[in-house]
Design a protein around this motif. Structure first.
Motif, PDB file in Angstrom:
ATOM      1  N   PRO A 124      46.354  47.668  42.818  1.00  0.00           N
ATOM      2  CA  PRO A 124      46.071  46.227  42.779  1.00  0.00           C
ATOM      3  C   PRO A 124      45.256  45.874  41.524  1.00  0.00           C
ATOM      4  CG  PRO A 124      45.607  47.123  44.952  1.00  0.00           C
ATOM      5  CD  PRO A 124      45.871  48.299  44.051  1.00  0.00           C
ATOM      6  N   VAL A 125      45.471  44.685  41.009  1.00  0.00           N
ATOM      7  CA  VAL A 125      44.728  44.215  39.848  1.00  0.00           C
ATOM      8  C   VAL A 125      43.290  43.929  40.287  1.00  0.00           C
ATOM      9  CG1 VAL A 125      44.560  42.378  38.113  1.00  0.00           C
ATOM     10  CG2 VAL A 125      46.807  43.246  38.818  1.00  0.00           C
ATOM     11  N   PRO A 126      42.301  44.495  39.578  1.00  0.00           N
ATOM     12  CA  PRO A 126      40.904  44.249  39.957  1.00  0.00           C
ATOM     13  C   PRO A 126      40.559  42.758  39.911  1.00  0.00           C
ATOM     14  CG  PRO A 126      41.058  46.029  38.360  1.00  0.00           C
ATOM     15  CD  PRO A 126      42.420  45.400  38.447  1.00  0.00           C
ATOM     16  N   SER A 127      39.658  42.351  40.778  1.00  0.00           N
ATOM     17  CA  SER A 127      39.313  40.929  40.887  1.00  0.00           C
ATOM     18  C   SER A 127      38.595  40.396  39.647  1.00  0.00           C
ATOM     19  CB  SER A 127      38.457  40.687  42.127  1.00  0.00           C
ATOM     20  OG  SER A 127      37.254  41.414  42.035  1.00  0.00           O
ATOM     21  N   GLY A 128      38.056  41.244  38.784  1.00  0.00           N
ATOM     22  CA  GLY A 128      37.321  40.787  37.601  1.00  0.00           C
ATOM     23  C   GLY A 128      38.181  40.480  36.399  1.00  0.00           C
ATOM     24  N   THR A 129      39.486  40.559  36.558  1.00  0.00           N
ATOM     25  CA  THR A 129      40.369  40.330  35.414  1.00  0.00           C
ATOM     26  C   THR A 129      41.648  39.634  35.856  1.00  0.00           C
ATOM     27  OG1 THR A 129      41.253  41.366  33.408  1.00  0.00           O
ATOM     28  CG2 THR A 129      41.608  42.554  35.495  1.00  0.00           C
ATOM     29  N   ARG A 130      42.473  39.281  34.902  1.00  0.00           N
ATOM     30  CA  ARG A 130      43.804  38.705  35.125  1.00  0.00           C
ATOM     31  C   ARG A 130      44.743  39.362  34.126  1.00  0.00           C
ATOM     32  NH1 ARG A 130      40.868  37.209  38.432  1.00  0.00           N
ATOM     33  NH2 ARG A 130      40.535  35.173  39.336  1.00  0.00           N
ATOM     34  N   VAL A 131      45.964  39.608  34.529  1.00  0.00           N
ATOM     35  CA  VAL A 131      46.960  40.213  33.638  1.00  0.00           C
ATOM     36  C   VAL A 131      47.815  39.107  33.035  1.00  0.00           C
ATOM     37  CG1 VAL A 131      48.923  41.788  33.468  1.00  0.00           C
ATOM     38  CG2 VAL A 131      46.990  42.365  34.959  1.00  0.00           C
ATOM     39  N   PRO A 132      47.838  39.004  31.698  1.00  0.00           N
ATOM     40  CA  PRO A 132      48.678  37.978  31.068  1.00  0.00           C
ATOM     41  C   PRO A 132      50.154  38.200  31.402  1.00  0.00           C
ATOM     42  CG  PRO A 132      47.195  38.970  29.474  1.00  0.00           C
ATOM     43  CD  PRO A 132      47.116  39.798  30.718  1.00  0.00           C
TER      44      PRO A 132
END
Length: 177
Positions: A124-132
């Motif tokens: 899962p993508v960590p909550s502190g970031t966003r993937v473009p």
């Protein structure tokens, strides 16, 4: 004493991870479109993702002149957080941000004992970031990250974190050999 210094032990005891991310490389002005909606460079986003396979910590050092980031080499040859096209795309953009060239997908993945399915990330993508959104482009047809294609797809036109978690294929799919 900072609030984080006081809260970190409590968060760890409660099961909430505190990421230790270090990616000091900044994007030069022509490459700032690669930043996510949180204004994090692709270097920082890559460090967040790779930290998910490294107990929440990862560092990506700035490049020296004439250098590029290489793919897994040695003990990390089987690390699926590195052996995937999303990490490759982010690191390629991190190269470009520093006015350096990037290597091809086949060069990057050469030592990988297996790779994760295209445009997918194993955790899962960590909550502190966003993937473009551009980081999810398929690089395999050209065997290369294409900054023009990525720019067309969009740097800040991002999937919301909650939706992205549903779009990226997680570890339930077997890796490609």
């Amino acid at each position: 004493m900072s609030r984080l210094a006081i809260l970190a032990p409590l968060l760890l005891l409660s099961g909430i991870a505190v990421a230790q991310i270090d990616a000091p490389a900044d994007c030069s002005p022509p490459w700032q479109w690669t930043s996510n909606s949180l204004r994090q460079s692709p270097c920082t986003v890559a460090a967040y993702l790779m930290a998910t396979c490294n107990q929440g910590a990862f560092s990506i050092a700035p490049l020296g002149p004439g250098y590029s980031y290489i793919g897994p080499n040695g003990v990390d040859d089987g690390n699926l957080c590195k052996c995937n096209t999303v990490a490759y795309s982010l690191l390629s953009a991190c190269d470009g941000c520093q006015q350096e060239t990037w290597i091809t997908w086949s060069q990057y993945s050469f030592n990988c004992t297996k790779t994760f399915p295209v445009s997918s990330f194993p955790n899962p993508v960590p909550s502190g970031t966003r993937v473009p959104q551009w980081a999810l482009c398929d690089v395999t047809p050209e065997n290369n990250w294409n900054n023009n294609t990525a720019f067309t797809v969009g740097g800040r036109n991002l999937f919301p974190h909650s939706l992205l978690g549903r779009l990226i294929t997680f570890a339930s799919q077997p890796p490609l050999n």
